[in-house]
Design an enzyme around this catalytic site. Sequence first.
Site, PDB file in Angstrom:
ATOM      1  N   SER A 108      22.860  31.517  37.940  1.00 20.10           N
ATOM      2  CA  SER A 108      23.408  32.326  37.159  1.00 20.10           C
ATOM      3  C   SER A 108      23.415  33.273  35.896  1.00 20.10           C
ATOM      4  O   SER A 108      22.670  34.995  36.478  1.00 20.10           O
ATOM      5  CB  SER A 108      24.171  30.925  36.084  1.00 20.10           C
ATOM      6  OG  SER A 108      24.694  30.626  35.151  1.00 20.10           O
ATOM      7  N   ASP A 166      34.227  28.482  40.651  1.00 22.44           N
ATOM      8  CA  ASP A 166      33.647  28.665  39.982  1.00 22.44           C
ATOM      9  C   ASP A 166      33.945  28.418  38.399  1.00 22.44           C
ATOM     10  O   ASP A 166      34.525  29.735  38.205  1.00 22.44           O
ATOM     11  CB  ASP A 166      32.415  29.454  39.897  1.00 22.44           C
ATOM     12  CG  ASP A 166      31.064  28.671  39.132  1.00 22.44           C
ATOM     13  OD1 ASP A 166      30.905  28.475  38.237  1.00 22.44           O
ATOM     14  OD2 ASP A 166      29.925  29.897  39.584  1.00 22.44           O
ATOM     15  N   HIS A 193      29.917  26.083  40.581  1.00 19.90           N
ATOM     16  CA  HIS A 193      29.101  25.906  39.758  1.00 19.90           C
ATOM     17  C   HIS A 193      27.131  25.359  40.157  1.00 19.90           C
ATOM     18  O   HIS A 193      26.988  24.505  39.465  1.00 19.90           O
ATOM     19  CB  HIS A 193      29.005  26.162  38.267  1.00 19.90           C
ATOM     20  CG  HIS A 193      28.223  27.150  37.595  1.00 19.90           C
ATOM     21  ND1 HIS A 193      28.135  28.182  37.739  1.00 19.90           N
ATOM     22  CD2 HIS A 193      26.562  26.961  36.911  1.00 19.90           C
ATOM     23  CE1 HIS A 193      27.347  29.097  36.559  1.00 19.90           C
ATOM     24  NE2 HIS A 193      26.676  28.328  36.102  1.00 19.90           N
TER      25      HIS A 193
END
Length: 217
Positions: A108, A166, A193
């Site tokens: 991320s 995601d 995610h």
Amino acid sequence: MSEGGPLRLLALHGYRQSGPRFRQRTGALRKALRGRAELVPVSAPHTVLGGGEDGDQEDPPRGWWFSGPGTFEAAEAAAEPAGLEESLSAVAAALAEHGPFDGLLGFSQGAALAAMVCALRARGDPRFPVRFAILVAGFASRAPAHGHFYREPITLPTLHVVGDTDAVIAASLSKELAQCFVEPLVLSHPGGHFIPAAAPQRKVYLDFLDRFWAEEP
């Protein structure tokens, strides 16, 4: 990599996480890579006030940079992003103090930071002696001040892991980041995610890492 030992990857966590939290969340991945790669998490230098999943004062949630005062949104074209230089210095310090390292693993916001490190490394920045990166749920920063990282194709080898569902970092953003690299390898998975570590993904990770296992540093 120590002679005959596993590859060593500096692991960069996501926003509102920390090194210890990231270690807990990557148990399945570390098991999948056992004997091939060692993950060494490092915590971002900036504390996220009022964030995180709990009130742990000893291990507060952290971030690599902010798009607004104490906040972060990946899709925001922040006019005055703050904290990136400190984070680049923290990564450089970790590479120097805990190295040698072969590559990076970023998740991320940590993947976005790792991509910036790759760009600097490709330009010859001696602070970042890494050979490759695995970028999970990554994205290119929208901040105009960060645009210079993406102006030239980034030549460091990368594996980009993209979650088709995601809801935090859209798959399109991760694929857009991949296009900033020369010959990126893209691994799509049907999940959201997180870092997938099932058999199909494990094979791709190991095949990618094997490229560097046989190389001389």
